[in-house]
Enzyme design. Sequence first.
Site, PDB file in Angstrom:
ATOM      1  N   ASP A   6       0.854  -1.179   0.000  1.00 44.62           N
ATOM      2  CA  ASP A   6       0.000   0.000   0.000  1.00 44.62           C
ATOM      3  C   ASP A   6       0.899   1.242   0.000  1.00 44.62           C
ATOM      4  O   ASP A   6       1.686   1.440   0.919  1.00 44.62           O
ATOM      5  CB  ASP A   6      -0.895  -0.047   1.254  1.00 44.62           C
ATOM      6  CG  ASP A   6      -1.884   1.098   1.301  1.00 44.62           C
ATOM      7  OD1 ASP A   6      -2.049   1.793   0.283  1.00 44.62           O
ATOM      8  OD2 ASP A   6      -2.481   1.298   2.373  1.00 44.62           O
ATOM      9  N   ASP A 104      -3.380   2.370  -5.701  1.00 43.77           N
ATOM     10  CA  ASP A 104      -2.113   2.328  -4.958  1.00 43.77           C
ATOM     11  C   ASP A 104      -1.970   1.108  -4.047  1.00 43.77           C
ATOM     12  O   ASP A 104      -1.210   1.132  -3.097  1.00 43.77           O
ATOM     13  CB  ASP A 104      -1.931   3.621  -4.154  1.00 43.77           C
ATOM     14  CG  ASP A 104      -2.784   3.648  -2.901  1.00 43.77           C
ATOM     15  OD1 ASP A 104      -3.899   3.121  -2.950  1.00 43.77           O
ATOM     16  OD2 ASP A 104      -2.322   4.188  -1.885  1.00 43.77           O
ATOM     17  N   GLU A 105      -2.690   0.046  -4.365  1.00 43.61           N
ATOM     18  CA  GLU A 105      -2.641  -1.146  -3.518  1.00 43.61           C
ATOM     19  C   GLU A 105      -2.628  -2.407  -4.365  1.00 43.61           C
ATOM     20  O   GLU A 105      -3.330  -2.490  -5.371  1.00 43.61           O
ATOM     21  CB  GLU A 105      -3.929  -1.244  -2.707  1.00 43.61           C
ATOM     22  CG  GLU A 105      -3.943  -0.588  -1.374  1.00 43.61           C
ATOM     23  CD  GLU A 105      -5.345  -0.698  -0.805  1.00 43.61           C
ATOM     24  OE1 GLU A 105      -5.647  -1.717  -0.177  1.00 43.61           O
ATOM     25  OE2 GLU A 105      -6.144   0.227  -1.045  1.00 43.61           O
TER      26      GLU A 105
HETATM   27 MG   LIG Z   1      -2.354   4.019   0.213  1.00 44.20          MG
END
Ligand SMILES: [Mg+2]
Length: 354
Positions: A6, A104-105
């Site tokens: 993350d 974003d993961e």
């Molecule tokens: Mg994040």
Amino acid sequence: MFLHIDMDSFFASAEVIRHPELQGKPLVIGAPPKEGKGRGVVSTCSYEARKFGIHSAMPVSRAWVLCPHAIFLPPDTKYYQVVSQRIMKILISFGYPFSQVSIDEAYIDVSTLENYESAQNLAGEIKLSILNSEGLTCSIGIGPSMVTAKIASDLNKPDGLVIIRPETIIPILSPLPVRTVPGIGKKTCVILDGMGIKTIGDLMNTDVQKLTEKFGRFGARMSELSQGIDREAIRENESFRSVSREYTFEEDTNDKTLVINTLEILINELHNVIIAEKILFKTVTVKIRYTGFKTYTRSVTLNHPSQAIICIKENADKILADFIKKDKIRLVGIKLSNLLPATTRQTVLADFIF
Ligand SMILES: [Mg+2]
């Protein structure tokens, strides 16, 4: 065993990369604040902004009250997307089953690794690769399931690396509030609170039947998640599957020629497979296990998909050169991933691999 990666305050950090003068300043990405009259919410904010009590999903008008001198920027999703794609490419290049879950993961399935120590080493390598190439930090969680990995990645942000092992699920998860469990939102929290369930520990100890009566099937799932059990598996894109071959020596060896020749045999076998199956590859991964089970993998991703054996050999030899040291080798392996059907036209490629 899974890794959950993350990125830390992704949009804000991505802005700092292209506007270095924003480094260390409270930065809020979201709707325009209009001197406190703005509507809309905060999308992401920097850690400096968090010190003022600002957080994502907060009304931007409230953020402005908390820190009027913060720098407010509208989100530039196109730019974040480009950075995100480069990061995902790095993650894919490590050659494990991969699943992106948001901008974003992502999850990586590292069940093929021997132990948590190897997973920790890999996580360190991933963090370093992303930092070196993008200048961005991420937090990584490692756990026996996707849910534990996800919870772990959030425990020590930013730049965190947290491992939850099967035996530490109960002590680590128990004291956390129920909203830490992915999928348990505000509404569910309120209902659970009414039932006297505040922590994951409370949830673990609640009779499943009591939960299913209240929440139906989600109740059963909630109960499993609270115990760190997640039956979901990584849903891989067709193009992310891999083919691999490995060989364990009868006796651990540091005979360079033997290792090189063995790898060559494996490469020939693998090449026969991709020719027969009419597939192209983009990523070549070499795996080495030394005496004592220390295992390393390293990948090279080509700019274009290939079917050429020379491409495998050259890259494998390059990687192997770094691996052959004085330590004896127990196992050598080769993997091809980022596979595509050989009939796929280049134009379609972009749809699969960024
Ligand atoms: Mg994040």
